[in-house]
Design a protein around this motif. Sequence first.
Motif, short mmCIF file in Angstrom:
data_model
loop_
_atom_site.label_atom_id
_atom_site.label_comp_id
_atom_site.label_asym_id
_atom_site.label_seq_id
_atom_site.Cartn_x
_atom_site.Cartn_y
_atom_site.Cartn_z
N HIS A 170 0.85 -1.19 0.00
CA HIS A 170 0.00 0.00 0.00
C HIS A 170 0.88 1.24 0.00
N PRO A 171 0.39 2.34 -0.59
CA PRO A 171 1.16 3.59 -0.56
C PRO A 171 1.35 4.08 0.88
N SER A 172 2.48 4.72 1.13
CA SER A 172 2.76 5.27 2.46
C SER A 172 2.63 6.78 2.43
N PHE A 173 2.06 7.34 3.50
CA PHE A 173 1.85 8.78 3.60
C PHE A 173 3.19 9.47 3.89
N ILE A 174 3.46 10.60 3.20
CA ILE A 174 4.73 11.29 3.43
C ILE A 174 4.57 12.77 3.76
N TYR A 175 3.45 13.42 3.35
CA TYR A 175 3.36 14.86 3.60
C TYR A 175 1.92 15.33 3.41
N ALA A 176 1.53 16.39 4.17
CA ALA A 176 0.21 17.01 4.03
C ALA A 176 0.37 18.51 3.90
N HIS A 177 -0.37 19.12 2.98
CA HIS A 177 -0.30 20.56 2.77
C HIS A 177 -1.29 21.32 3.65
N GLY A 178 -2.31 20.67 4.17
CA GLY A 178 -3.33 21.38 4.93
C GLY A 178 -4.46 21.84 4.03
N ASN A 179 -5.40 22.60 4.60
CA ASN A 179 -6.60 22.98 3.85
C ASN A 179 -6.64 24.49 3.60
N ASN A 180 -5.82 24.94 2.69
CA ASN A 180 -5.87 26.35 2.33
C ASN A 180 -5.62 26.51 0.84
N ARG A 181 -6.01 27.67 0.33
CA ARG A 181 -5.83 27.96 -1.09
C ARG A 181 -4.99 29.22 -1.27
N ASP A 182 -3.96 29.35 -0.43
CA ASP A 182 -3.11 30.53 -0.51
C ASP A 182 -2.36 30.59 -1.83
N HIS A 183 -2.10 29.42 -2.43
CA HIS A 183 -1.35 29.40 -3.69
C HIS A 183 -2.27 29.08 -4.86
N CYS A 184 -3.45 29.66 -4.86
CA CYS A 184 -4.41 29.46 -5.95
C CYS A 184 -4.62 30.78 -6.69
N LYS A 185 -4.93 30.66 -7.96
CA LYS A 185 -5.24 31.84 -8.76
C LYS A 185 -6.28 31.46 -9.81
N LYS A 186 -6.97 32.46 -10.31
CA LYS A 186 -8.00 32.21 -11.31
C LYS A 186 -7.37 31.75 -12.61
N SER A 187 -8.05 30.80 -13.23
CA SER A 187 -7.58 30.30 -14.52
C SER A 187 -8.02 31.26 -15.62
N PRO A 188 -7.14 31.55 -16.58
CA PRO A 188 -7.53 32.45 -17.68
C PRO A 188 -8.59 31.85 -18.59
N GLU A 189 -8.81 30.52 -18.48
CA GLU A 189 -9.77 29.86 -19.35
C GLU A 189 -11.21 30.06 -18.91
N SER A 190 -11.43 30.27 -17.59
CA SER A 190 -12.79 30.41 -17.08
C SER A 190 -12.77 31.20 -15.78
N GLU A 191 -13.76 32.10 -15.59
CA GLU A 191 -13.81 32.91 -14.38
C GLU A 191 -14.12 32.07 -13.14
N SER A 192 -14.83 30.96 -13.31
CA SER A 192 -15.21 30.14 -12.17
C SER A 192 -14.16 29.10 -11.80
#
Length: 243
Positions: A170-192
């Motif tokens: 089975h795959p082994s867990f190595i890292y978790a980023h948490g629950n945030n979208r600080d590194h997110c940005k809108k896609s130029p393809e769609s506003e939503s």
Amino acid sequence: MVFLGCTDEMTFETKTVGVGEDVNLTCPRQKSDYSATLFWIRLVAGNLPEVLGGTFSFHDHNHVNKTPHFTTKQEPGIYLLHINKIQQSDTGLYYCINTEKLNLKFLTGTFLRIKAEPDITKNFQLPPSDPVRPGDSVTLQCSVLFDSEKKTCPGDHSVYWFRAGSDEAHPSFIYAHGNNRDHCKKSPESESTQKCDYFFSKNVSSSDAGTHYCAVATCGEILFGNGTKLEIEGLHLKLGWLF
């Protein structure tokens, strides 16, 4: 999806439906119960019990209890609860109760589970552009596309990294980023649509051989990326995509 169970007095089921669907729940109605009254009640976590409708068991009539969301009415041999365009907030327990004089009896029970539609439209991984050797630092990238108009469940998402070695069941867990979208940005393809990029860096050793997966958890589901495979040949490390 429906799972049925019963006791001597009550039939119980678990029903899974999607957001926006219509749902009918039924309760047996016996005309021989001359002094009985039937009620539909709802129990939702954090709220007081809610009476959705009531009727006499023995008497046929055309009275309908109706709101834009709930309808209760008599039909031949049954007392019907209709839920119009079900919402995520409708998750809960629904009981049909028979009351007769000072006695109360549960006739049917339904746990209504609402399956939300995840807002993830794609989860893909990119391998490093340059070759690396054991001891070098390597960065793995996971890009996730979200559609804000599709999301039907509360809460945010979490991102995890797993490694599956050739000698592991089975795959082994190595890292978790948490629950945030600080590194997110809108896609130029769609506003939503939002594009979120997650990076996992570490110094590579021979024990890192295997396939590294990025997994996004949201709306009670987990979506895995295509995987980045790390292969060690002698002192060299090759990285590639899995499709």
